[in-house]
Design a protein around this motif. Sequence first.
Motif, short mmCIF file in Angstrom:
data_model
loop_
_atom_site.label_atom_id
_atom_site.label_comp_id
_atom_site.label_asym_id
_atom_site.label_seq_id
_atom_site.Cartn_x
_atom_site.Cartn_y
_atom_site.Cartn_z
N GLN A 46 -2.07 5.53 15.98
CA GLN A 46 -1.09 6.23 15.15
C GLN A 46 0.12 5.35 14.86
N LEU A 49 0.04 3.76 11.45
CA LEU A 49 0.04 4.60 10.25
C LEU A 49 1.45 4.72 9.69
N GLU A 52 5.18 9.90 7.08
CA GLU A 52 4.91 10.80 5.96
C GLU A 52 5.89 10.55 4.81
N LEU A 55 4.41 7.68 2.44
CA LEU A 55 3.29 8.04 1.58
C LEU A 55 3.22 9.56 1.46
N LEU A 57 1.05 11.77 1.35
CA LEU A 57 -0.35 12.12 1.56
C LEU A 57 -0.59 13.62 1.57
N ARG A 66 -7.41 10.76 1.14
CA ARG A 66 -6.31 10.38 2.03
C ARG A 66 -6.75 9.25 2.97
N GLY A 67 -7.97 9.39 3.50
CA GLY A 67 -8.49 8.39 4.43
C GLY A 67 -8.62 7.02 3.78
N LEU A 70 -5.17 5.51 3.51
CA LEU A 70 -4.67 5.07 4.82
C LEU A 70 -5.32 3.77 5.26
N TYR A 73 -3.89 1.07 3.20
CA TYR A 73 -2.50 0.84 3.62
C TYR A 73 -2.48 -0.12 4.81
N GLN A 74 -3.38 0.11 5.77
CA GLN A 74 -3.45 -0.76 6.94
C GLN A 74 -3.92 -2.16 6.57
#
Length: 197
Positions: A46, A49, A52, A55, A57, A66-67, A70, A73-74
């Motif tokens: 976490q 990530l 909120e 992003l 989301l 969303r996945g 994410l 994003y990583q």
Amino acid sequence: MSKQYAEYRFFKHDYKNILASLEYAIQTENMHDIKETYYSVIRRSQLLLPKETMLQLSQLSDIQLRGVILVKYQLAAEHSVNITLSVDKLFDNTSIEKDIDFYRVVGILLDNAIEAVSLTTDKKVSIIFSKDNEIIIVNSYQENIDIHRIEELGYSSKNTHEGIGLSFITRYTMQQPLIEHCTIIENRQFIQKLIVG
């Protein structure tokens, strides 16, 4: 290598093993192992990530979409690329839910954008979910791009690529009457649009 990046690589590398162990613990109702997995691995991830507030989301009703964002994003964080997300209104389009190829299309577009900006000084990718049901991905780029050839199978502006990503998108959108894809180059910005009908 930063501690956060090292933890990300560990988590990514062992992801399948973690899921298999967790699934087995659930099947055998072994609460101790479930808790151990959560607190030792999943909870630690976490930290990688976004907050909120970074992003929006919660404005995307599709959990798989969303996945994808994410995960990308990583990936962007690995390349020191900043991703921003803007959602004009709640994006809730049931015509694409559970369409694995649609998520692959979004992933390909984001992979290409992240790779392109990683070679520039402006390391930013913008994802916009417009009120007109458009998903717009905007990035700067450095290499020369032949906009008329980018969707051809085998064409790539990068020497080490096989050029199958955008040709996959072309084939997919040709088979999906409710989804349109277009590419625009404007003011040294590469703009990909997915219009979801």
